[in-house]
Each structure stands twice: as C-alpha cells, then as structure tokens.
Design an enzyme around this catalytic site. Structure first.
Site, PDB file in Angstrom:
ATOM      1  N   PRO A  95       0.843  -1.192   0.000  1.00 41.55           N
ATOM      2  CG  PRO A  95      -0.045  -1.058   2.152  1.00 41.55           C
ATOM      3  CD  PRO A  95       0.717  -1.968   1.236  1.00 41.55           C
ATOM      4  CG  HIS A  96       1.822   2.930  -3.256  1.00 45.72           C
ATOM      5  ND1 HIS A  96       1.498   1.620  -3.576  1.00 45.72           N
ATOM      6  CD2 HIS A  96       1.542   3.644  -4.356  1.00 45.72           C
ATOM      7  CE1 HIS A  96       1.057   1.566  -4.817  1.00 45.72           C
ATOM      8  NE2 HIS A  96       1.065   2.785  -5.308  1.00 45.72           N
TER       9      HIS A  96
END
Length: 155
Positions: free
Chosen positions: A65-66
């Site tokens: 996730p970013h």
C-alpha cells in the site's frame, strides 16, 4: 536509495491479525503517527483513496500500500507482518501477511517510484520473504529488510 533510508526500526511491527483491509490501514496510520509524527486521519484517507484505484496486493502474500501526502519531506516506510494472513484482493487471490507501506511527498515524482521499485524487488525475493515469515522480532525483521534486500537502486 536503500531500504534503510526509508524504514526506521520503530516502523516495523508484528501484529496478530487485522480483521479487514480498512482496519489494517488504520493501524498503519497509527504507526505513521508514532514513527513519523504524521496525521493518522490523513494517512488513512490517502491509503484508502489509493486502494480505491486498485488493490496493492502484489501476490505471494505481499502488499505494498502506498500514498502521496502533502507535508512530507521525503519517502517514508512502514512494515507490518501479520501472524494471520488477511484477504487483500491481491492479484493472485492469496491472502497477505507481509505489508510494506510507502508514504511519499505529494511532489515526490521519481523518488516515490524508485522506493516502490526497491521495496517490490526486495519482497519479490522468496528467501527474504521466508526469513520475514520465520521471525517475530521487529528488530530482526528490520535487519532482514535493510540488509538482505537489493543494496541500491540506481538513479
């Protein structure tokens, strides 16, 4: 860029389980607050917005996730190993137990992509993932991530 530049020892955690992806993002946001003094509501919102564009579960039990956030001065990382894998809508439909979260400045440009590529290459290594899954000590996990992965990603 090296993993040690974006991941501090206090940015690594082992968690028994997370009931949902939404709860996991809340936990990551709280880690970002304690580790990097970031606003957890903004981190959580940014992660949820990015995830809405498409799942960040890349396969083989790994999720990346970013998100981009205003107010950050450089790319920051958080790592969480889940003792009980979580359904993450990954590309291979396998549950996720290794989560490396990247938070980048809104204007990061190529630095965000370099960090994402570096972390992706590190967690694509089956030997590194096996070591991560075999250890529960956050300090050991940090060492594995910062010393075992690709040493550098050229500019």
């Amino acid at each position: 860029m090296q993993v040690a530049e974006i991941l501090r020892p206090d940015g690594v955690k082992v968690q028994a389980c997370s009931p949902s992806k939404r709860r996991l993002f809340q936990d990551l946001a709280e880690m970002a607050q304690s580790c990097w003094a970031l606003d957890p509501a903004k981190v959580n919102e940014a992660l949820l917005e990015r995830e809405a564009l498409g799942p960040t579960g890349v396969g083989h039990g790994v999720a990346l996730p970013h998100a981009r956030l205003s107010g950050l001065d450089r790319v920051r990382g958080l790592f969480m190993r889940l003792e009980r894998p979580l359904d993450f809508d990954a590309v291979d439909r396998q549950p996720v137990d290794l989560v490396f979260c990247l938070l980048a400045p809104a204007s990061a440009g190529v630095d965000h992509l370099k960090a994402l590529a570096l972390v992706s290459r590190t967690l694509r290594d089956p030997a590194i993932c096996s070591k991560l899954r075999a250890n529960s000590d956050p300090a050991t996990l940090h060492t594995i991530l910062t010393e075992s992965g690709p040493r550098n990603l050229a500019a």
